[in-house]
Design a protein around this motif. Structure first.
Motif, PDB file in Angstrom:
ATOM      1  N   PRO A 175       0.802  -1.233   0.000  1.00  0.00           N
ATOM      2  CA  PRO A 175       0.000   0.000   0.000  1.00  0.00           C
ATOM      3  C   PRO A 175       0.830   1.275   0.000  1.00  0.00           C
ATOM      4  O   PRO A 175       0.347   2.326  -0.446  1.00  0.00           O
ATOM      5  CB  PRO A 175      -0.826  -0.134   1.281  1.00  0.00           C
ATOM      6  N   ASP A 176       2.085   1.210   0.505  1.00  0.00           N
ATOM      7  CA  ASP A 176       2.934   2.401   0.466  1.00  0.00           C
ATOM      8  C   ASP A 176       3.863   2.386  -0.753  1.00  0.00           C
ATOM      9  O   ASP A 176       4.883   3.069  -0.784  1.00  0.00           O
ATOM     10  CB  ASP A 176       3.734   2.562   1.758  1.00  0.00           C
ATOM     11  N   ASN A 177       3.457   1.568  -1.756  1.00  0.00           N
ATOM     12  CA  ASN A 177       4.112   1.547  -3.074  1.00  0.00           C
ATOM     13  C   ASN A 177       5.553   1.055  -3.053  1.00  0.00           C
ATOM     14  O   ASN A 177       6.356   1.420  -3.917  1.00  0.00           O
ATOM     15  CB  ASN A 177       4.043   2.930  -3.728  1.00  0.00           C
ATOM     16  N   ARG A 178       5.884   0.185  -2.124  1.00  0.00           N
ATOM     17  CA  ARG A 178       7.168  -0.502  -2.146  1.00  0.00           C
ATOM     18  C   ARG A 178       6.974  -1.858  -2.814  1.00  0.00           C
ATOM     19  O   ARG A 178       5.903  -2.453  -2.740  1.00  0.00           O
ATOM     20  CB  ARG A 178       7.722  -0.688  -0.730  1.00  0.00           C
ATOM     21  N   TRP A 179       8.038  -2.341  -3.456  1.00  0.00           N
ATOM     22  CA  TRP A 179       7.986  -3.622  -4.158  1.00  0.00           C
ATOM     23  C   TRP A 179       8.895  -4.640  -3.479  1.00  0.00           C
ATOM     24  O   TRP A 179      10.002  -4.305  -3.040  1.00  0.00           O
ATOM     25  CB  TRP A 179       8.413  -3.452  -5.621  1.00  0.00           C
ATOM     26  N   PHE A 180       8.395  -5.882  -3.392  1.00  0.00           N
ATOM     27  CA  PHE A 180       9.176  -6.993  -2.841  1.00  0.00           C
ATOM     28  C   PHE A 180       9.021  -8.197  -3.770  1.00  0.00           C
ATOM     29  O   PHE A 180       8.110  -8.243  -4.606  1.00  0.00           O
ATOM     30  CB  PHE A 180       8.703  -7.364  -1.435  1.00  0.00           C
ATOM     31  N   ALA A 181       9.901  -9.159  -3.604  1.00  0.00           N
ATOM     32  CA  ALA A 181       9.847 -10.370  -4.427  1.00  0.00           C
ATOM     33  C   ALA A 181      10.006 -11.602  -3.543  1.00  0.00           C
ATOM     34  O   ALA A 181      10.497 -11.525  -2.407  1.00  0.00           O
ATOM     35  CB  ALA A 181      10.937 -10.342  -5.493  1.00  0.00           C
ATOM     36  N   TYR A 182       9.578 -12.722  -4.090  1.00  0.00           N
ATOM     37  CA  TYR A 182       9.666 -13.996  -3.363  1.00  0.00           C
ATOM     38  C   TYR A 182       9.941 -15.103  -4.371  1.00  0.00           C
ATOM     39  O   TYR A 182       9.265 -15.198  -5.408  1.00  0.00           O
ATOM     40  CB  TYR A 182       8.347 -14.263  -2.626  1.00  0.00           C
ATOM     41  N   CYS A 183      10.954 -15.915  -4.101  1.00  0.00           N
ATOM     42  CA  CYS A 183      11.286 -17.057  -4.949  1.00  0.00           C
ATOM     43  C   CYS A 183      11.338 -18.297  -4.068  1.00  0.00           C
ATOM     44  O   CYS A 183      11.838 -18.240  -2.938  1.00  0.00           O
ATOM     45  CB  CYS A 183      12.639 -16.848  -5.645  1.00  0.00           C
ATOM     46  N   GLU A 184      10.866 -19.417  -4.597  1.00  0.00           N
ATOM     47  CA  GLU A 184      10.707 -20.610  -3.773  1.00  0.00           C
ATOM     48  C   GLU A 184      11.310 -21.838  -4.425  1.00  0.00           C
ATOM     49  O   GLU A 184      11.227 -22.019  -5.648  1.00  0.00           O
ATOM     50  CB  GLU A 184       9.210 -20.848  -3.525  1.00  0.00           C
ATOM     51  N   GLY A 185      11.915 -22.688  -3.581  1.00  0.00           N
ATOM     52  CA  GLY A 185      12.480 -23.944  -4.038  1.00  0.00           C
ATOM     53  C   GLY A 185      11.814 -25.126  -3.359  1.00  0.00           C
ATOM     54  O   GLY A 185      10.724 -25.010  -2.812  1.00  0.00           O
ATOM     55  N   GLN A 186      12.484 -26.263  -3.355  1.00  0.00           N
ATOM     56  CA  GLN A 186      11.915 -27.488  -2.793  1.00  0.00           C
ATOM     57  C   GLN A 186      11.554 -27.348  -1.314  1.00  0.00           C
ATOM     58  O   GLN A 186      10.438 -27.611  -0.905  1.00  0.00           O
ATOM     59  CB  GLN A 186      12.910 -28.639  -2.965  1.00  0.00           C
ATOM     60  N   GLU A 187      12.504 -26.960  -0.503  1.00  0.00           N
ATOM     61  CA  GLU A 187      12.284 -26.869   0.936  1.00  0.00           C
ATOM     62  C   GLU A 187      12.742 -25.524   1.485  1.00  0.00           C
ATOM     63  O   GLU A 187      13.152 -25.414   2.639  1.00  0.00           O
ATOM     64  CB  GLU A 187      13.035 -27.995   1.654  1.00  0.00           C
ATOM     65  N   SER A 188      12.682 -24.501   0.668  1.00  0.00           N
ATOM     66  CA  SER A 188      13.139 -23.194   1.107  1.00  0.00           C
ATOM     67  C   SER A 188      12.468 -22.112   0.284  1.00  0.00           C
ATOM     68  O   SER A 188      11.912 -22.368  -0.781  1.00  0.00           O
ATOM     69  CB  SER A 188      14.661 -23.081   0.955  1.00  0.00           C
TER      70      SER A 188
END
Length: 277
Positions: free
Chosen positions: A223-236
């Motif tokens: 909502p405050d216009n910041r961007w984040f990312a998320y990447c996922e693997g097998q167990e992490s």
């Protein structure tokens, strides 16, 4: 998607969730409010309030703040909510993402392994849990399935959030759960695709190379216009806040949107695939 749970599950009902629900219920009764009277004051539905009080739903931060204020809870509700961060079963690296996801203005998802969790039907998700290794018990499967379906409510409860999904074509060609399950899954995607805030694109098999070959990714705007990312693997999983890295992933996602089929062509291909299953 495994959604941040070791072994690929969803958050289970925990003692901390039940305790939080009891705290809210106790202060609500102290204020002499019924659930029907309390719900509109915190701007949530009665079923959602009931789910939170029963320890079946993870409360969003806005619910915590409104409940604290409406019930004049001396900081107790906020304190109880902080302990939810230590609930068993959900990995810390996804917990932070899940909290942001529930408030996001924009959410982008690319998947090349399976149908994204937010788009999964119950039969499709159940099949994923049934085939999990190590195996899950029947009760655990149903608990995780209920949690996953609860999370899907974001798509209908947040009509002002812009959702974009890109999936590799082979994800929908894999007969997960059998032909009927996949027909229902594709039908469900087509139903969601008519919503104004949801865009679904298919990366065709004929695309020899594209910008997403490094693996699945998610991007969101707060909502405050910041961007984040998320990447996922097998167990992490990796929560990414570094603006430089997020910018790189945004560049790749933007490229994928131009490399994938258009919205209209994606919809046409989905209809063809539905008929071929």
């Amino acid at each position: 998607m495994t959604d941040g749970i070791p072994g690929g599950g969803e958050p289970e009902t925990s003692d901390s969730l039940k305790t939080f629900g009891e705290v809210v219920k106790t202060f609500r009764k102290r204020a002499r409010l019924t659930q029907e009277e309390f719900a509109p004051r915190v701007r949530y539905s009665v079923p959602t309030v009931a789910s939170i009080e029963q320890g079946r739903r993870f409360p969003r931060q806005d619910f915590v703040e409104r409940a604290e204020e409406v019930l004049d809870a001396f900081g107790v509700i906020r304190a109880a909510a902080r302990h939810l961060a230590r609930q068993p079963g959900i990995a810390s690296w996804f917990r932070q993402w899940a909290k942001l996801e529930a408030e996001a203005l924009t959410l982008y998802t690319y998947e090349n392994r399976l149908v994204p969790g937010l788009l999964q039907t119950a039969p499709y998700a159940r099949e994923l849990f049934r085939e999990q290794r190590p195996p899950l018990g029947d009760d655990e499967i149903e608990t995780r399935l209920a949690a996953r379906l609860e999370r899907k409510r974001l798509l209908t409860e947040r009509p002002n959030t812009a959702y974009s999904f890109i999936m590799d074509q082979h994800v929908l060609e894999r007969p997960t759960g059998g032909a009927q399950v996949m027909r229902e899954q594709i039908d469900h995607i087509l139903e969601l695709d008519v919503r104004r805030n949801i865009e679904i694109q298919i990366m065709p098999r004929t695309r020899g190379h594209h910008a997403g070959l490094g693996g699945p990714m998610q991007l969101l705007e707060t909502p405050d216009n910041r961007w984040f990312a998320y990447c996922e693997g097998q167990e992490s999983g990796q929560f990414i806040a570094d603006p430089k890295v997020v910018s790189i992933l945004q560049m790749r996602y933007a490229r994928m949107r131009s490399q994938a089929l258009t919205l209209e062509d994606s919809r046409s291909l989905l209809r063809q695939m539905r008929g071929a299953v």
